[in-house]
Design a protein around this motif. Sequence first.
Motif, mmCIF file in Angstrom:
data_model
loop_
_atom_site.group_PDB
_atom_site.id
_atom_site.type_symbol
_atom_site.label_atom_id
_atom_site.label_comp_id
_atom_site.label_asym_id
_atom_site.label_seq_id
_atom_site.Cartn_x
_atom_site.Cartn_y
_atom_site.Cartn_z
ATOM 1 N N GLN A 112 34.178 -14.208 36.953
ATOM 2 C CA GLN A 112 33.606 -14.569 38.252
ATOM 3 C C GLN A 112 34.256 -15.847 38.766
ATOM 4 N N GLY A 113 34.280 -16.003 40.090
ATOM 5 C CA GLY A 113 34.730 -17.257 40.692
ATOM 6 C C GLY A 113 36.209 -17.291 41.006
ATOM 7 N N LEU B 254 35.186 -25.256 36.221
ATOM 8 C CA LEU B 254 33.800 -24.797 36.126
ATOM 9 C C LEU B 254 33.458 -23.731 37.146
ATOM 10 N N SER B 255 34.312 -23.530 38.159
ATOM 11 C CA SER B 255 34.006 -22.500 39.153
ATOM 12 C C SER B 255 34.310 -21.096 38.630
ATOM 13 N N VAL B 256 35.070 -21.034 37.547
ATOM 14 C CA VAL B 256 35.409 -19.733 36.961
ATOM 15 C C VAL B 256 34.538 -19.511 35.743
ATOM 16 N N LYS B 257 33.852 -18.384 35.730
ATOM 17 C CA LYS B 257 32.987 -18.039 34.603
ATOM 18 C C LYS B 257 33.476 -16.736 33.970
ATOM 19 N N SER C 189 41.917 -3.727 33.978
ATOM 20 C CA SER C 189 41.289 -4.738 34.820
ATOM 21 C C SER C 189 40.976 -4.128 36.181
ATOM 22 N N ASN C 190 39.712 -4.127 36.558
ATOM 23 C CA ASN C 190 39.279 -3.567 37.835
ATOM 24 C C ASN C 190 38.442 -4.582 38.596
ATOM 25 N N ASP D 289 32.964 -9.107 43.911
ATOM 26 C CA ASP D 289 33.553 -10.424 43.716
ATOM 27 C C ASP D 289 33.917 -10.695 42.264
ATOM 28 N N GLU D 290 33.855 -9.675 41.435
ATOM 29 C CA GLU D 290 34.099 -9.868 40.012
ATOM 30 C C GLU D 290 35.285 -9.006 39.539
ATOM 31 N N TYR D 291 35.885 -9.459 38.424
ATOM 32 C CA TYR D 291 36.881 -8.659 37.713
ATOM 33 C C TYR D 291 36.284 -8.221 36.379
ATOM 34 N N VAL D 292 36.333 -6.935 36.143
ATOM 35 C CA VAL D 292 35.848 -6.395 34.867
ATOM 36 C C VAL D 292 37.075 -6.016 34.028
#
Length: 665
Positions: A602-603, A586-589, A625-626, A630-633
């Motif tokens: 996220q996470g 659940l920590s990864v969104k 992937s960039n 704190d996020e990966y797009v």
Amino acid sequence: MKTSRLWIFSLLLLFPCLLWGQMTVLHPFNRLILQRNLFNQADLVISGYTNVAATKIEYQLVEIGKPAKGWQILASNVLNHEFSGKVKVNAGFYDLYIRAWVNSTIIDEKIIEQIGVGEVFLIAGQSNAMGVQGLGSKDASERVIVINDLNKYLDEKENLTIASNEPMRLHKMERALANTNMYPSGESSWLWGELADKIVQKYQVPVFLLNCGWAAATSENWSKSANGELAYNQYVNKNWPNQQPYTNLKNTLQYLASHTGLRAVLWMQGESDAAHNQTSAQNYEANVKNLIEKSRQVFGYNMPWSIARSTVSSRNEWADLVIKGQNSIIKNVPNTFAGPETDTIQNPRPITHGHLENVKNGIQGLTLAATAWMRTMDTTFFKKAVPYQPQSTLVPRLLPAHLPFGRNFAIYFQGITNQNKIYRVELLDKDGKFVAQIGQGTSNPIVVNIQNVSPLEVYRLRIVSDAPFLQSTLSNTFTLSGSWTPLNQFTLAEKIDSLQLNWSYVEAYSPSKITVQYSNNQQSFTDVYTENANNTLEGKWTVIRPKEVFSYYRLKLILADGSIVYTDTKLVIDYSQVLGVENPNLSVKIFPNPTSTYFVIQGVNDVRQLQLFSSNGQEIVDIKSNRVGDEYVVEFSETIQNGTYLLRLQMANNQTLYQKIMILK
């Protein structure tokens, strides 16, 4: 024609276990016409391969419009997956049926339509031989075949016809219609389509026409270009490049007539010499005699020539001199025949263009010229004009699906003669167009090295030799790879509770040992099964479905020389473990989901590897992937299709997460 085909296909309905796609026929191909000999026959090579070891290959030649006569055996026990046979065929027009058996089951059948044994003619001369569009040409019957293509174009800036000097190919075989081209330089069916139909009607055989006519060409142009010089176009004061017009004739003889055979060259030229050059009879005879001798020399056969007496255009000041030279050729040059006298046909010619023409509601110049040619093709001509038929047809052995790029490799072939010949191997694209010569030798096999070409394309091979010129049928298709294998098939079939690997390999490059290897991370592989090569040149291995989400399989092959090669890797994904639930971490969104062009992760502190797979297990490589804060797009190409995908994230701590991604645009 339709009745015969329906009868045969109705018969095949009795066999419910047909597995279409198990056989590939490499030769012959639709509408191939072979030259008959003086005994009204020709040898037809039938070659191809099967994906499984066949117990029997059968063929049936069904004469179009007549009932079938029954199946004949071409090859038995085709354990090496390739077949090749030569059958003697009587003159006629046929559909060829070929079928492959495994024991009592037909696994595949192919039909090659409208092939035949008949007459092959090569036309040469100038524009009244070449033909012109829009002057009343007629459609020929379906038994008159041409290559609907041109090996030339008009450089409008230079006002000059340009044609390459490259090896040719048999392709675009079509019925001769009024507006089809007649390779390599003929335009329209011209008078030749009508002549061919008259031959069809009288002798009941199909006809294949090749046309090397060249607008504005003089006898001197033909002779000089045959000597390797540039020919001068007196009408635009420039040289034609590439030793044209002769090289079109040379390459047509070597690369087309060498395969189909040839009855004769039909020569119709003299207008330019008579209208603009005071060519003496002696010079005209010397020019054309040199052309005939050079063409026979380069072809390696004393093929017949039929010489028309043609001089008329819109001017003919020196016609008598040219005709005298043409008659001298017929009298003095061996194996030449008298063609028609065309100067009385439609004389004077239409002033606007100076060519023969079928004038609407007027003189039918093309038809009259075809009739004049036909009068010269009597029984005596067809008895004395001894045609050329190939002494041997070279057939490449079956090649692996992947050949090595930039390293030596052996090419095996059949049909080698006892003569001391140099065999050259040519690389072609998938459609048979020449790419490069890649090797040569005097024995079988020939060592080649393929380099300086794109490794991403699909290719074929062809083998040729000189004196007389021979060429092979085309090989099967292949791609190039830095690491190759001797396989022509390697597949993975997924069942509910099991997996099955199937493979087959090529006899000439058969490995000594085959090992199945397994991995769950595509990094370290473990041997799980080993077998020696067998005489069926194929193998299979079945395993219970592994418990891993990702399973990778490949083959390790030890070749006869002790070297080791590996196949590509097959991936299996167990979607039942990941697609039924969302990510339990659940920590990864991951959002938005569904998405259209991108999603955000996220996470996670650090991603070691990010992979996206389609529902059939194919990895999607066109993604970006960039890390942004704190996020990966993650962005993917607009060409990606709607559907369900599997995202695999491997973290720095080696934890692996899976997530279903829905893409909806």
